[in-house]
Design an enzyme around this catalytic site. Structure first.
Site: not given
Length: 463
Positions: A47, A124, A148
């Site tokens: 990420k 996210s 997330s």
């Protein structure tokens, strides 16, 4: 080796279609070589809020466009040592703020599980889940602040694991809300999640919130000798907002678990009803503090096109934040102002403690951090849904959020309570319902027991 090279070969086409990566490791194929390391030749997506020396780290924000970190995050170092091959940095909601994967400087991530129409991948950690779903990585790292990792896993019909707070190092993770941020793991199956977690599960002196070795030793004693589980079904997390079809599929799974000898019990955690309120009092407040460093001097960049001669010095830099980030900065600063601090922020902290105590009261194991006594009649794990419905189309999600940002905040209603309590959770696909996940939760530090339970649940769905 062959499988790793094939994944990397498919990456450019998948990235073009689903907008999964913000940057790609062009030398990844050259790093594939014979290996006997624990994660040798497994391809990983990182990420884009986890820093890396060799690839940019942007948090999907214009503020950090092109930023190169001088060091690798601890989790990146551990994966490199274990033989994993980094494919690239995955797209995300800017600074981790969002539940749809649409608030990115690089554009929205689309969901590979629904190739027939543009569909949100959840947020996210949208790019991390999409990379797993598209088959271009074996596993991916995300961060989970209020759901997330779990929400995108549910939306993409993959597995998403949020460990107990403090089990995995946050050193090198760009903070959204540091009392909640947790590095999580996404994959296709629980077994691989376990292998990755075993590599990352260690104390890190560089992270002040890392669980110390003495508590890890206590956690190692949390083992079950019995084969069958006592599973709690929280009443507050199975309400009328859930679609009838999803409830029916969930009941089928519960019947199968009961038929295999697992015991099901209704449980109640009344403080769950306050969770969203508490989360949006605390998380934006921490975010407002963390994002103050992006002033164009130490971090960030300046917009030279703006004429701000009569404005404050940092305005050209702050203007590069996206709309959702600006909303949360404003909300966070309000919650920290003198008038609201006592009425909002401090009350939210007390409600958070109340929530933790209520969770402790229903588990059979003690919480090794709080010291609350275990409940001998308590449950081993909680079972609920990860989300209320399958993922909406990109158009529908955007339209709903444009009417009111609060609409998207409600998506986190099933995942936020566990984050506030720091509990380990995992989302596994709900059989027969694409884009919906089952969420399992265990007592703090009972991560391996949770992974055992998740494997049982996935196996029972196949029977």
């Amino acid at each position: 080796m062959k499988r790793a090279l094939e994944r990397l070969r498919q990456l450019p086409r998948a990235n073009e279609r689903f907008n999964i990566f913000n940057s790609v490791n062009l030398s990844a194929a050259q790093q594939v070589m014979p290996s006997e390391k624990p994660l040798g030749n497994l391809v990983v997506g990182i990420k884009d809020n986890i820093v890396t020396k060799k690839l940019p780290t942007t948090c999907s924000s214009g503020v950090l466009a092109g930023y190169m970190s001088p060091y690798d995050a601890t989790v990146v170092e551990l994966l490199d040592e274990a033989g994993a091959v980094t494919a690239g940095k995955t797209n995300m909601d800017e600074f981790g703020m969002g539940s749809g994967g649409i608030h990115s400087f690089f554009g929205p991530t689309l969901n590979p599980a629904f190739p027939e129409r543009p569909t949100v991948a959840g947020g996210s950690s949208s790019g991390s889940a999409a990379a797993v779903a598209a088959g271009v990585v074996d596993f991916a790292l995300g961060t989970d602040t209020g759901g997330s990792v779990r929400m995108p896993a549910a939306y993409t019909s993959t597995v998403g694991f949020k460990p107990s707070y403090g089990r995995v190092s946050r050193h090198g993770v760009i903070a959204y809300a540091q009392s909640l941020d947790t590095v999580g793991i996404g994959a296709r199956d629980v077994g691989l999640v376990r292998r990755v977690f075993e590599v990352l599960d260690r104390h890190d002196p560089k992270d002040p919130t890392s669980l110390p070795d003495e508590l890890r030793q206590q956690a190692a004693a949390l083992r079950r000798e019995k084969k069958h589980l006592k599973i709690g079904i929280p009443a507050e997390l199975l309400h009328g907002s859930v679609a009838a079809e999803i409830r029916e599929r969930l009941l089928v799974v519960l019947d199968k678990l009961q038929a295999q000898g697992h015991e099901l019990y209704p449980v109640s955690v009344p403080a769950v009803k306050n969770s969203l309120l508490v989360y949006y009092m605390l998380a934006p407040a921490e975010a407002a503090s963390n994002l103050a460093r992006y002033d164009g001097i130490r971090y960030g960049c300046r917009d030279e096109d703006l004429d701000m001669s009569d404005e404050v010095l940092f305005a050209p830099t702050r203007g590069k934040f996206g709309k959702e980030v600006k909303n949360r900065i404003v909300l966070g600063n309000y919650n920290l102002c003198s008038g609201a601090f006592k009425n909002n922020y401090m009350k939210a902290q007390k409600l958070r403690v109340e929530l933790i105590n209520q969770f402790d009261s229903i588990f059979a194991f003690e919480n090794i951090c709080t010291g609350n006594k275990p409940n001998p009649a308590g449950v081993d794990v909680l079972l609920s849904l990860t989300c209320m419905a399958p993922p909406p189309s990109l158009e529908a999600f955007t339209s709903k959020e444009n009417k009111s940002p609060v609409n998207s905040y409600i998506n986190d209603v099933f995942t936020v309570p566990m984050s506030l309590a720091g509990l380990p959770c995992i989302s596994v696909p709900l059989a027969g319902m694409k884009g919906v996940g089952i969420q399992l939760t265990a007592q703090f530090a009972d991560d391996y027991g949770l992974l055992d339970a998740a494997e049982d649940v996935m196996q029972e769905q196949l029977n």
